[in-house]
Scaffold this motif. Structure first.
Motif, PDB file in Angstrom:
ATOM      1  N   TYR A  93     -80.407  27.032  71.117  1.00  0.00           N
ATOM      2  CA  TYR A  93     -79.854  27.220  72.154  1.00  0.00           C
ATOM      3  C   TYR A  93     -78.363  26.959  72.247  1.00  0.00           C
ATOM      4  N   TYR A  94     -77.641  27.620  72.757  1.00  0.00           N
ATOM      5  CA  TYR A  94     -76.054  27.710  72.614  1.00  0.00           C
ATOM      6  C   TYR A  94     -75.520  27.398  73.951  1.00  0.00           C
ATOM      7  N   CYS A  95     -74.420  26.687  73.987  1.00  0.00           N
ATOM      8  CA  CYS A  95     -73.732  26.588  75.231  1.00  0.00           C
ATOM      9  C   CYS A  95     -72.485  27.242  75.085  1.00  0.00           C
ATOM     10  N   ASN A  96     -72.217  27.673  76.281  1.00  0.00           N
ATOM     11  CA  ASN A  96     -70.969  28.536  76.306  1.00  0.00           C
ATOM     12  C   ASN A  96     -70.105  28.326  77.710  1.00  0.00           C
ATOM     13  N   ALA A  97     -68.554  28.278  77.443  1.00  0.00           N
ATOM     14  CA  ALA A  97     -67.923  27.958  78.469  1.00  0.00           C
ATOM     15  C   ALA A  97     -66.544  28.853  78.608  1.00  0.00           C
ATOM     16  N   VAL A  98     -66.359  29.244  79.575  1.00  0.00           N
ATOM     17  CA  VAL A  98     -64.904  30.123  79.853  1.00  0.00           C
ATOM     18  C   VAL A  98     -63.779  28.881  80.168  1.00  0.00           C
ATOM     19  N   VAL A  99     -62.958  28.804  79.438  1.00  0.00           N
ATOM     20  CA  VAL A  99     -62.249  27.590  79.554  1.00  0.00           C
ATOM     21  C   VAL A  99     -60.668  28.186  79.859  1.00  0.00           C
ATOM     22  N   VAL A 100     -59.777  27.379  80.793  1.00  0.00           N
ATOM     23  CA  VAL A 100     -58.776  27.983  81.003  1.00  0.00           C
ATOM     24  C   VAL A 100     -57.776  26.716  80.181  1.00  0.00           C
ATOM     25  N   THR A 101     -56.856  26.807  79.178  1.00  0.00           N
ATOM     26  CA  THR A 101     -55.914  25.861  78.895  1.00  0.00           C
ATOM     27  C   THR A 101     -54.669  26.051  79.277  1.00  0.00           C
ATOM     28  N   PRO A 102     -53.950  24.993  78.891  1.00  0.00           N
ATOM     29  CA  PRO A 102     -52.537  25.132  79.459  1.00  0.00           C
ATOM     30  C   PRO A 102     -51.882  26.135  78.652  1.00  0.00           C
ATOM     31  N   PHE A 103     -52.288  26.693  77.616  1.00  0.00           N
ATOM     32  CA  PHE A 103     -51.808  27.546  76.907  1.00  0.00           C
ATOM     33  C   PHE A 103     -51.968  29.195  76.925  1.00  0.00           C
ATOM     34  N   VAL A 104     -53.437  29.242  77.344  1.00  0.00           N
ATOM     35  CA  VAL A 104     -54.243  30.507  77.384  1.00  0.00           C
ATOM     36  C   VAL A 104     -55.014  30.652  78.749  1.00  0.00           C
ATOM     37  N   GLY A 105     -55.216  31.760  79.045  1.00  0.00           N
ATOM     38  CA  GLY A 105     -56.004  31.927  80.241  1.00  0.00           C
ATOM     39  C   GLY A 105     -57.476  31.859  79.890  1.00  0.00           C
ATOM     40  N   GLY A 106     -58.564  32.275  80.616  1.00  0.00           N
ATOM     41  CA  GLY A 106     -59.735  32.098  80.398  1.00  0.00           C
ATOM     42  C   GLY A 106     -60.434  32.719  79.186  1.00  0.00           C
ATOM     43  N   MET A 107     -60.832  32.004  78.247  1.00  0.00           N
ATOM     44  CA  MET A 107     -61.380  32.379  76.857  1.00  0.00           C
ATOM     45  C   MET A 107     -62.744  31.861  76.484  1.00  0.00           C
ATOM     46  N   ASP A 108     -63.585  32.493  76.103  1.00  0.00           N
ATOM     47  CA  ASP A 108     -65.033  32.075  75.659  1.00  0.00           C
ATOM     48  C   ASP A 108     -65.075  31.121  74.680  1.00  0.00           C
ATOM     49  N   TYR A 109     -65.732  29.883  74.884  1.00  0.00           N
ATOM     50  CA  TYR A 109     -65.867  28.979  73.727  1.00  0.00           C
ATOM     51  C   TYR A 109     -67.311  28.665  73.575  1.00  0.00           C
ATOM     52  N   TRP A 110     -67.971  28.478  72.101  1.00  0.00           N
ATOM     53  CA  TRP A 110     -69.309  28.313  72.002  1.00  0.00           C
ATOM     54  C   TRP A 110     -69.426  27.045  71.405  1.00  0.00           C
ATOM     55  N   GLY A 111     -70.650  26.309  71.495  1.00  0.00           N
ATOM     56  CA  GLY A 111     -71.125  25.206  70.882  1.00  0.00           C
ATOM     57  C   GLY A 111     -71.911  25.662  69.618  1.00  0.00           C
ATOM     58  N   LYS A 112     -71.974  24.866  68.636  1.00  0.00           N
ATOM     59  CA  LYS A 112     -73.001  24.953  67.396  1.00  0.00           C
ATOM     60  C   LYS A 112     -74.336  25.318  67.591  1.00  0.00           C
ATOM     61  N   GLY A 113     -74.773  25.017  68.833  1.00  0.00           N
ATOM     62  CA  GLY A 113     -76.206  25.306  69.046  1.00  0.00           C
ATOM     63  C   GLY A 113     -77.027  23.950  68.581  1.00  0.00           C
ATOM     64  N   THR A 114     -78.236  23.751  69.508  1.00  0.00           N
ATOM     65  CA  THR A 114     -79.122  22.921  69.337  1.00  0.00           C
ATOM     66  C   THR A 114     -80.599  23.451  69.418  1.00  0.00           C
ATOM     67  N   LEU A 115     -81.384  23.105  68.169  1.00  0.00           N
ATOM     68  CA  LEU A 115     -82.773  23.649  68.252  1.00  0.00           C
ATOM     69  C   LEU A 115     -83.739  23.272  69.124  1.00  0.00           C
ATOM     70  N   VAL A 116     -84.295  24.157  69.732  1.00  0.00           N
ATOM     71  CA  VAL A 116     -85.622  23.670  70.536  1.00  0.00           C
ATOM     72  C   VAL A 116     -86.860  24.430  69.998  1.00  0.00           C
ATOM     73  N   THR A 117     -87.716  23.455  69.792  1.00  0.00           N
ATOM     74  CA  THR A 117     -89.070  23.815  69.293  1.00  0.00           C
ATOM     75  C   THR A 117     -90.253  23.479  70.082  1.00  0.00           C
ATOM     76  N   VAL A 118     -90.830  24.517  70.646  1.00  0.00           N
ATOM     77  CA  VAL A 118     -92.183  24.257  71.564  1.00  0.00           C
ATOM     78  C   VAL A 118     -93.443  24.628  70.619  1.00  0.00           C
ATOM     79  N   SER A 119     -94.038  23.432  70.377  1.00  0.00           N
ATOM     80  CA  SER A 119     -95.361  23.737  69.546  1.00  0.00           C
ATOM     81  C   SER A 119     -96.211  22.343  69.669  1.00  0.00           C
ATOM     82  N   SER A 120     -97.492  22.907  69.502  1.00  0.00           N
ATOM     83  CA  SER A 120     -98.520  21.650  69.491  1.00  0.00           C
ATOM     84  C   SER A 120     -98.800  21.365  67.859  1.00  0.00           C
TER      85      SER A 120
END
Length: 120
Positions: A93-120
């Protein structure tokens, strides 16, 4: 520079619950949409849920009624509460955000991801 850091993944049994968190930090002026995507082995990355700065939400059909996205604008953090988990929810699962910085308008940023495992 902006960083997104996810947490909360892990191993859970079918029917269980997990809560993912993603905190944004760095040179942030404002954050527009935030969202969660996932990528299962051998599949393309897909949108799971998204939320605007005003709180409007959007969900993939496969998670409607089971997952809830929320955000804390003061903390620049987005959450994903996942209930009634199924094996087919297993993915990175990856997080995404459209971020406005003091220098640039809205840009896409991504996290590195976190693993979700659903198993018995």
């Amino acid at each position: 520079q902006v960083q997104l850091v996810e947490s909360g993944g892990g191993l859970v049994q079918p029917g269980g619950s997990l809560r993912l968190s993603c905190a944004a930090s760095g040179s942030i002026f404002s954050i527009n949409a935030m969202g969660w995507y996932r990528q299962a082995p051998g599949k393309q990355r897909e949108l799971v849920a998204a939320i605007t700065s005003g709180g409007s939400t959007n969900y993939a059909d496969s998670v409607k009624g089971r997952f809830t996205i929320s955000r804390d604008n003061a903390k620049n953090t987005v959450y994903l509460q996942m209930n009634s988990l199924k094996p087919e929810d297993t993915a990175v699962y990856y997080c995404n955000a459209v971020v406005v910085t003091p220098f640039v308008g809205g840009m896409d940023y991504w996290g590195k991801g976190t693993l979700v495992t659903v198993s018995s």
